[in-house]
Design a protein around this motif. Structure first.
Motif, mmCIF file in Angstrom:
data_model
loop_
_atom_site.group_PDB
_atom_site.id
_atom_site.type_symbol
_atom_site.label_atom_id
_atom_site.label_comp_id
_atom_site.label_asym_id
_atom_site.label_seq_id
_atom_site.Cartn_x
_atom_site.Cartn_y
_atom_site.Cartn_z
ATOM 1 N N ARG A 208 0.821 -1.210 0.000
ATOM 2 C CA ARG A 208 0.000 0.000 0.000
ATOM 3 C C ARG A 208 0.859 1.265 0.000
ATOM 4 O O ARG A 208 0.510 2.267 -0.622
ATOM 5 N N LYS A 209 2.018 1.222 0.667
ATOM 6 C CA LYS A 209 2.907 2.384 0.668
ATOM 7 C C LYS A 209 3.489 2.632 -0.722
ATOM 8 O O LYS A 209 3.637 3.784 -1.155
ATOM 9 N N VAL A 210 3.827 1.562 -1.430
ATOM 10 C CA VAL A 210 4.354 1.726 -2.791
ATOM 11 C C VAL A 210 3.274 2.304 -3.703
ATOM 12 O O VAL A 210 3.542 3.206 -4.510
ATOM 13 N N VAL A 211 2.061 1.809 -3.576
ATOM 14 C CA VAL A 211 0.949 2.348 -4.360
ATOM 15 C C VAL A 211 0.766 3.837 -4.055
ATOM 16 O O VAL A 211 0.582 4.653 -4.965
ATOM 17 N N ALA A 212 0.843 4.194 -2.779
ATOM 18 C CA ALA A 212 0.692 5.607 -2.387
ATOM 19 C C ALA A 212 1.772 6.468 -3.024
ATOM 20 O O ALA A 212 1.514 7.596 -3.461
ATOM 21 N N GLU A 213 2.989 5.958 -3.098
ATOM 22 C CA GLU A 213 4.082 6.717 -3.725
ATOM 23 C C GLU A 213 3.835 6.924 -5.215
ATOM 24 O O GLU A 213 4.078 8.018 -5.744
ATOM 25 N N VAL A 253 -9.835 7.310 -5.798
ATOM 26 C CA VAL A 253 -10.643 6.222 -5.247
ATOM 27 C C VAL A 253 -9.735 5.149 -4.651
ATOM 28 O O VAL A 253 -10.023 4.598 -3.576
ATOM 29 N N VAL A 254 -8.620 4.849 -5.331
ATOM 30 C CA VAL A 254 -7.652 3.898 -4.767
ATOM 31 C C VAL A 254 -7.181 4.392 -3.399
ATOM 32 O O VAL A 254 -7.116 3.627 -2.428
ATOM 33 N N ALA A 255 -6.856 5.688 -3.309
ATOM 34 C CA ALA A 255 -6.401 6.256 -2.027
ATOM 35 C C ALA A 255 -7.489 6.151 -0.965
ATOM 36 O O ALA A 255 -7.203 5.839 0.208
ATOM 37 N N GLU A 256 -8.744 6.405 -1.355
ATOM 38 C CA GLU A 256 -9.853 6.293 -0.406
ATOM 39 C C GLU A 256 -10.012 4.858 0.096
ATOM 40 O O GLU A 256 -10.499 4.633 1.214
ATOM 41 N N ASN A 257 -9.608 3.896 -0.730
ATOM 42 C CA ASN A 257 -9.660 2.485 -0.341
ATOM 43 C C ASN A 257 -8.399 2.061 0.414
ATOM 44 O O ASN A 257 -8.078 0.873 0.467
ATOM 45 N N ASP A 258 -7.699 3.043 0.994
ATOM 46 C CA ASP A 258 -6.468 2.793 1.754
ATOM 47 C C ASP A 258 -5.400 2.155 0.871
ATOM 48 O O ASP A 258 -4.608 1.325 1.328
ATOM 49 N N CYS A 259 -5.393 2.548 -0.386
ATOM 50 C CA CYS A 259 -4.410 2.067 -1.369
ATOM 51 C C CYS A 259 -4.440 0.545 -1.523
ATOM 52 O O CYS A 259 -3.441 -0.069 -1.926
ATOM 53 N N ASP A 260 -5.567 -0.056 -1.215
ATOM 54 C CA ASP A 260 -5.750 -1.503 -1.418
ATOM 55 C C ASP A 260 -6.401 -1.734 -2.775
ATOM 56 O O ASP A 260 -7.621 -1.625 -2.915
ATOM 57 N N SER A 261 -5.593 -2.050 -3.765
ATOM 58 C CA SER A 261 -6.138 -2.411 -5.067
ATOM 59 C C SER A 261 -5.844 -3.869 -5.376
ATOM 60 O O SER A 261 -5.780 -4.276 -6.537
ATOM 61 N N VAL A 262 -5.666 -4.638 -4.315
ATOM 62 C CA VAL A 262 -5.481 -6.081 -4.448
ATOM 63 C C VAL A 262 -6.794 -6.802 -4.214
ATOM 64 O O VAL A 262 -7.209 -7.646 -5.009
ATOM 65 N N SER A 263 -7.465 -6.458 -3.113
ATOM 66 C CA SER A 263 -8.714 -7.141 -2.782
ATOM 67 C C SER A 263 -9.939 -6.439 -3.363
ATOM 68 O O SER A 263 -11.049 -6.956 -3.267
ATOM 69 N N GLN A 264 -9.752 -5.247 -3.935
ATOM 70 C CA GLN A 264 -10.873 -4.525 -4.538
ATOM 71 C C GLN A 264 -10.370 -3.688 -5.710
ATOM 72 O O GLN A 264 -9.178 -3.385 -5.793
ATOM 73 N N ARG A 265 -11.287 -3.343 -6.589
ATOM 74 C CA ARG A 265 -10.953 -2.558 -7.768
ATOM 75 C C ARG A 265 -11.627 -1.190 -7.657
ATOM 76 O O ARG A 265 -12.831 -1.096 -7.373
#
Length: 346
Positions: A208-213, A253-265
């Motif tokens: 999630r930190k890498v996605v945020a970066e 939207v990815v950021a709002e999902n706590d940068c979790d784009s593994v379990s949700q799209r």
């Protein structure tokens, strides 16, 4: 001449149909383009989509890429093969003098995908983004009439930013296909083993930190790109700004999902899309430093092959009448949407 015009109309109708189903963001933004600009954008985008589909269509992908190169040779010889997308692109090349370099870069990006290339650093990932998306942004600006160096550099920024948005949205989907685009060194810095992640994709804190970066870098490029958009003719500005903001919202939207784009799209709801369309009328405040920033380092070799000129003046702003009409269209569409189920999203 009538036969030629009839063939062109038939080819353009084919291209529109090909894009209508799977390119929703393109058509939402394209509704705001003048007719001639929409035809130019459609011709370019249809060829790029057809090329991408051919590479992704299974079979011998290397042979498909060689076929595409031969088709491109024929297009630039003004002897297009018997594909509607090739004929409309050849006409576009004649009318606009579109340089071949960005298309060669796009095909190089395809070859990197076929080689299952991995990226160690953000700069390497941006090199990939330059080829598969920045090249398209550059070509789109060109066929819409832009020839100035600074706005063309910002068009490259926009393409790279959109690609980073896609990567951040599709982390889980890519991993389940044994692909990882997140930079290896960034993953390692946050304690993530890329191979272990591919074996069991999870939205760990490190991922999630890498996605945020990456989202932060995309935002920087979107801000610079907005400065280039404001240099375009105002009717074109609104459409390109709308496309940029629709894509940028994916990252939000990815950021709002706590940068979790593994379990949700990440999906941008339709009402939110409509509000973004309306907001596209307003340009950001002029930032000369952002506008005149050099192209990203990864794009320098492509950029020097584009015959550009100096100058970055703003174009005419939209009339209040046009703003009012657009506002009415969005409001009406929102009212229709209230009668549909909440799951109806873009």
């Amino acid at each position: 001449m009538n036969r030629v015009n009839a063939q062109y109309r038939e080819d353009m109708a084919h291209c529109r149909r090909a894009l209508a189903g799977g390119s929703r963001s393109f058509w939402l933004a394209g509704k705001l383009l003048p007719a001639a600009a929409l035809d130019a954008a459609t011709a370019l985008y249809a060829f790029c989509r057809a090329a991408d589909d051919l590479i992704d269509g299974g079979g011998d992908c290397s042979a498909s890429l060689e076929q595409l190169k031969h088709r491109l040779d024929a297009i630039y010889a003004d002897e297009p093969r018997g594909f509607p997308e090739d004929r409309v692109l050849a006409r576009l090349v004649r009318l606009t003098g579109l340089p071949r370099a960005p298309l060669d870069a796009l095909f190089e990006g395809f070859s990197w995908d076929l080689a299952d290339r991995r990226y160690k650093t953000l700069e390497e990932l941006e090199s990939y983004g330059v080829r598969v998306a920045g090249s398209v942004g550059l070509m789109m600006a060109w066929v819409l009439g832009e020839r100035r160096a600074d706005p063309l550099a910002r068009a490259l920024d926009l393409g790279i930013a959109m690609q980073l948005s896609n990567i951040c949205r599709d982390v889980g989907e890519d991993a389940r296909l044994s692909r990882v685009y997140l930079p290896r060194r960034s993953l390692e810095r946050h304690g993530v083993d890329a191979e272990a992640f591919l074996q069991a994709p999870q939205a760990t804190e490190g991922v999630r930190k890498v996605v945020a970066e990456l989202l932060e870098r995309a935002d920087e490029l979107y801000r610079r790109a907005e400065q280039g958009i404001r240099c375009l003719p105002w009717r074109v500005q609104i459409s390109i700004r709308a496309a940029a903001r629709l894509y940028r919202e994916i990252g939000r939207v990815v950021a709002e999902n706590d940068c979790d784009s593994v379990s949700q799209r990440a999906v941008v709801p339709r009402r939110r899309q409509l509000k973004l369309l309306l907001s596209s009328v307003a340009a950001p405040a002029l930032d000369l430093a952002a506008l005149s920033a050099p192209p990203v380092r990864a794009a320098e070799s492509l950029f020097v092959r584009m015959p550009a000129r100096n100058g970055t003046e703003d174009q005419t702003r939209p009339s209040q009448g046009f703003v009012h009409v657009l506002s009415m269209l969005v409001t009406l569409d929102e009212r229709r949407d209230t009668d549909a189920p909440d799951s109806r999203q873009g």
